[in-house]
Design an enzyme around this catalytic site. Structure first.
Site, PDB file in Angstrom:
ATOM      1  N   CYS A  39       0.700  -1.177   0.012  1.00  0.00           N
ATOM      2  CA  CYS A  39       0.007   0.231   0.336  1.00  0.00           C
ATOM      3  C   CYS A  39       0.824   1.221  -0.031  1.00  0.00           C
ATOM      4  CB  CYS A  39      -1.084  -0.422   1.473  1.00  0.00           C
ATOM      5  SG  CYS A  39      -1.532   0.964   0.866  1.00  0.00           S
ATOM      6  N   ALA A  40       2.337   1.328   0.225  1.00  0.00           N
ATOM      7  CA  ALA A  40       2.930   2.611  -0.036  1.00  0.00           C
ATOM      8  C   ALA A  40       3.190   3.112  -0.876  1.00  0.00           C
ATOM      9  CB  ALA A  40       4.262   2.365   0.775  1.00  0.00           C
ATOM     10  N   GLY A  41       2.791   4.457  -1.163  1.00  0.00           N
ATOM     11  CA  GLY A  41       2.716   4.711  -2.218  1.00  0.00           C
ATOM     12  C   GLY A  41       3.110   6.695  -1.981  1.00  0.00           C
ATOM     13  N   ILE A  42       3.732   7.393  -2.797  1.00  0.00           N
ATOM     14  CA  ILE A  42       3.749   9.114  -3.299  1.00  0.00           C
ATOM     15  C   ILE A  42       3.607   9.375  -3.987  1.00  0.00           C
ATOM     16  CG2 ILE A  42       5.630   8.502  -1.358  1.00  0.00           C
ATOM     17  CD1 ILE A  42       7.443   9.226  -3.252  1.00  0.00           C
ATOM     18  N   THR A  43       3.577  10.761  -4.245  1.00  0.00           N
ATOM     19  CA  THR A  43       3.128  11.296  -5.582  1.00  0.00           C
ATOM     20  C   THR A  43       4.309  12.432  -5.737  1.00  0.00           C
ATOM     21  OG1 THR A  43       0.971  12.778  -4.622  1.00  0.00           O
ATOM     22  CG2 THR A  43       0.147  10.941  -6.039  1.00  0.00           C
ATOM     23  N   GLY A  92     -10.095   5.064  -6.679  1.00  0.00           N
ATOM     24  CA  GLY A  92     -10.437   6.334  -7.121  1.00  0.00           C
ATOM     25  C   GLY A  92     -10.252   7.390  -6.568  1.00  0.00           C
ATOM     26  N   GLN A 103       0.768  13.295 -14.000  1.00  0.00           N
ATOM     27  CA  GLN A 103       1.061  11.553 -13.076  1.00  0.00           C
ATOM     28  C   GLN A 103       1.980  10.421 -14.742  1.00  0.00           C
ATOM     29  OE1 GLN A 103      -2.696  10.832 -11.054  1.00  0.00           O
ATOM     30  NE2 GLN A 103      -0.933  11.968  -9.155  1.00  0.00           N
ATOM     31  N   TYR A 139       3.341   8.498 -12.366  1.00  0.00           N
ATOM     32  CA  TYR A 139       2.072   7.655 -11.300  1.00  0.00           C
ATOM     33  C   TYR A 139       1.509   6.806 -11.642  1.00  0.00           C
ATOM     34  CZ  TYR A 139      -0.972   7.507  -7.029  1.00  0.00           C
ATOM     35  OH  TYR A 139      -2.018   7.207  -6.481  1.00  0.00           O
ATOM     36  N   PHE A 189      -3.282  14.029 -15.840  1.00  0.00           N
ATOM     37  CA  PHE A 189      -2.884  14.851 -15.841  1.00  0.00           C
ATOM     38  C   PHE A 189      -1.541  15.150 -15.405  1.00  0.00           C
ATOM     39  CE2 PHE A 189      -1.175  19.524 -16.620  1.00  0.00           C
ATOM     40  CZ  PHE A 189      -1.420  19.681 -18.358  1.00  0.00           C
TER      41      PHE A 189
HETATM   42  P1  NAP Z   1      -0.744   8.100   2.296  1.00  0.00           P
HETATM   43  O1  NAP Z   1      -2.238   8.693   3.471  1.00  0.00           O
HETATM   44  O2  NAP Z   1       0.028   9.546   2.220  1.00  0.00           O
HETATM   45  O3  NAP Z   1       0.127   7.013   2.847  1.00  0.00           O
HETATM   46  C1  NAP Z   1       1.166   6.532   2.642  1.00  0.00           C
HETATM   47  C2  NAP Z   1       1.544   5.658   2.862  1.00  0.00           C
HETATM   48  O4  NAP Z   1       3.114   5.316   2.254  1.00  0.00           O
HETATM   49  C3  NAP Z   1       2.823   6.676   4.438  1.00  0.00           C
HETATM   50  O5  NAP Z   1       2.167   5.515   5.614  1.00  0.00           O
HETATM   51  C4  NAP Z   1       3.929   6.528   3.708  1.00  0.00           C
HETATM   52  O6  NAP Z   1       4.525   6.020   5.542  1.00  0.00           O
HETATM   53  C5  NAP Z   1       3.916   5.575   2.887  1.00  0.00           C
HETATM   54  N1  NAP Z   1       5.885   5.393   2.200  1.00  0.00           N
HETATM   55  C6  NAP Z   1       5.612   5.955   1.674  1.00  0.00           C
HETATM   56  N2  NAP Z   1       6.837   5.818   1.519  1.00  0.00           N
HETATM   57  C7  NAP Z   1       7.298   5.080   1.882  1.00  0.00           C
HETATM   58  C8  NAP Z   1       8.216   3.982   1.762  1.00  0.00           C
HETATM   59  N3  NAP Z   1       9.280   4.560   0.386  1.00  0.00           N
HETATM   60  N4  NAP Z   1       8.012   3.334   2.794  1.00  0.00           N
HETATM   61  C9  NAP Z   1       7.547   2.705   3.202  1.00  0.00           C
HETATM   62  N5  NAP Z   1       6.176   3.357   3.653  1.00  0.00           N
HETATM   63  C10 NAP Z   1       5.965   4.230   2.995  1.00  0.00           C
HETATM   64  O7  NAP Z   1      -1.847   7.997   0.980  1.00  0.00           O
HETATM   65  P2  NAP Z   1      -2.896   6.949   1.082  1.00  0.00           P
HETATM   66  O8  NAP Z   1      -3.716   8.082   0.118  1.00  0.00           O
HETATM   67  O9  NAP Z   1      -2.958   6.531   2.128  1.00  0.00           O
HETATM   68  O10 NAP Z   1      -2.541   6.298  -0.281  1.00  0.00           O
HETATM   69  C11 NAP Z   1      -1.489   4.697   0.474  1.00  0.00           C
HETATM   70  C12 NAP Z   1      -2.209   3.743  -1.209  1.00  0.00           C
HETATM   71  O11 NAP Z   1      -3.151   4.477  -2.293  1.00  0.00           O
HETATM   72  C13 NAP Z   1      -0.918   4.408  -2.043  1.00  0.00           C
HETATM   73  O12 NAP Z   1      -0.785   3.501  -3.116  1.00  0.00           O
HETATM   74  C14 NAP Z   1      -2.233   5.798  -2.734  1.00  0.00           C
HETATM   75  O13 NAP Z   1      -1.122   5.317  -4.526  1.00  0.00           O
HETATM   76  C15 NAP Z   1      -3.069   4.994  -2.795  1.00  0.00           C
HETATM   77  N6  NAP Z   1      -3.688   5.808  -4.175  1.00  0.00           N
HETATM   78  C16 NAP Z   1      -4.771   6.712  -2.741  1.00  0.00           C
HETATM   79  C17 NAP Z   1      -5.340   7.614  -3.517  1.00  0.00           C
HETATM   80  C18 NAP Z   1      -6.048   8.793  -2.932  1.00  0.00           C
HETATM   81  O14 NAP Z   1      -6.899   9.411  -2.834  1.00  0.00           O
HETATM   82  N7  NAP Z   1      -6.207   8.266  -1.298  1.00  0.00           N
HETATM   83  C19 NAP Z   1      -6.253   6.641  -4.683  1.00  0.00           C
HETATM   84  C20 NAP Z   1      -5.549   6.005  -5.245  1.00  0.00           C
HETATM   85  C21 NAP Z   1      -5.061   5.417  -5.027  1.00  0.00           C
HETATM   86  P3  NAP Z   1       5.255   7.789   6.585  1.00  0.00           P
HETATM   87  O15 NAP Z   1       3.519   7.905   7.065  1.00  0.00           O
HETATM   88  O16 NAP Z   1       6.302   6.942   7.370  1.00  0.00           O
HETATM   89  O17 NAP Z   1       5.262   8.920   5.489  1.00  0.00           O
END
Ligand code: NAP
Length: 250
Positions: free
Chosen positions: A91-95, A187, A153, A156, A151
């Site tokens: 689940c880890a992810g960044i933008t 989404g 991304q 990503y 757009f």
């Molecule tokens: P979030 O609140 O920013 O959480 C992201 C998590 O990833 C954080 O716990 C962060 O840890 C962790 N992380 C980032 N880099 C890492 C690394 N190198 N090693 C280990 N952990 C790392 O984002 P979220 O919205 O919950 O997103 C979770 C997932 O869903 C991601 O893969 C994201 O791409 C995907 N997603 C989200 C959305 C959305 O609308 N939110 C939509 C589609 C997909 P720290 O807290 O320690 O920084």
């Protein structure tokens, strides 16, 4: 059968990750929530305690999953402390959004390493344990933008599309070992990742969602819980879209 299964959730202390951890813990799975920034586990631990979960139901573990060696060390520590990992949620992810013409190599590499390399780095550490016990659930968090593009991304969307190819290919390889590999594509979900967007941009996205609302972490957690369950043993290689109907316009 083991008394209690163990799940490792990378990015487990984030917005969606916390929802997933609460849901899996409620399903009597011991949850190990991974994080990278020191201190980010504190709010998570409070949220879990406030939801009624104690140290016999969850733990946190630091480790940068974008780096192979760090992922190897993190999983080894988890296995030593909590036993074989039965359920892995990548689940880890960044933008690091920017139009392609403005995107730097650093933006590209950071997103590919965190969102795509991480799935290789962590899954590589858990797969042999799952094969040995002939049971496993791997759930990779992709994104609607990995399917339709977005757009700003290119990085990503490429990483998230890569997750879908990874999911289908690994599913083929391990299906006969009792291991399922699936993706969930959220989404637009209300988390710190999307809170970083300007209000006007958030409103513009909501206007495109047939359900007329952002998703919440529980929407994703419920999908993950199903794929992690015993009852989902015949579901593998799929991509479960959880997006309020956005794909209906495609
Ligand atoms: P979030 O609140 O920013 O959480 C992201 C998590 O990833 C954080 O716990 C962060 O840890 C962790 N992380 C980032 N880099 C890492 C690394 N190198 N090693 C280990 N952990 C790392 O984002 P979220 O919205 O919950 O997103 C979770 C997932 O869903 C991601 O893969 C994201 O791409 C995907 N997603 C989200 C959305 C959305 O609308 N939110 C939509 C589609 C997909 P720290 O807290 O320690 O920084």
């Amino acid at each position: 059968m083991k008394q209690q299964r163990v799940a490792l959730v990378t990015g487990g202390v984030g917005g969606i990750g916390t929802g997933i951890c609460k849901r899996l813990a409620a399903d009597n799975i011991f949850v190990v929530a991974n994080f990278v920034v020191p201190g980010s586990e504190v709010a998570f631990e409070s949220a879990m305690n406030n939801a009624g979960f104690g140290s016999d139901q969850f733990a946190t573990i630091a480790g940068d999953v974008s780096q192979y060696d760090a992922a190897e060390e993190m999983v080894a520590q988890s296995v030593t402390k909590f036993g074989t990992i039965d359920v892995l949620v990548n689940c880890a992810g960044i933008t690091r959004d920017a139009s392609f013409r403005k995107m730097t190599l650093e933006h590209w590499r950071a997103v590919m390493a965190t969102n795509l390399d991480s799935a290789f780095n962590v899954t590589k550490q858990v797969i042999e344990g799952m094969v040995a016990q002939e049971w496993g659930r791997i759930i990779n968090i992709s994104s609607v933008n990995g399917v339709k593009g977005a757009f700003g991304q290119t990085n990503y969307a490429a990483a998230k599309a890569g997750i879908l190819g990874f999911t289908k290919s690994l599913a083929l390889e391990v299906a006969k070992k009792g291991i399922t590999v699936n993706a969930v594509s959220p989404g637009f979900i209300d988390t710190p990742m999307t809170k970083a967007m300007p209000d006007s941009a958030r409103q513009a996205v909501v206007a495109t969602i047939p359900s007329e609302r952002m998703g919440v972490p529980d929407d994703i957690a419920n999908a993950v819980a199903y794929l992690a369950s015993e009852g989902a043993s015949y579901v593998t290689g799929t991509n479960l879209s959880v997006n309020g109907g956005v794909h209906l316009y495609q």
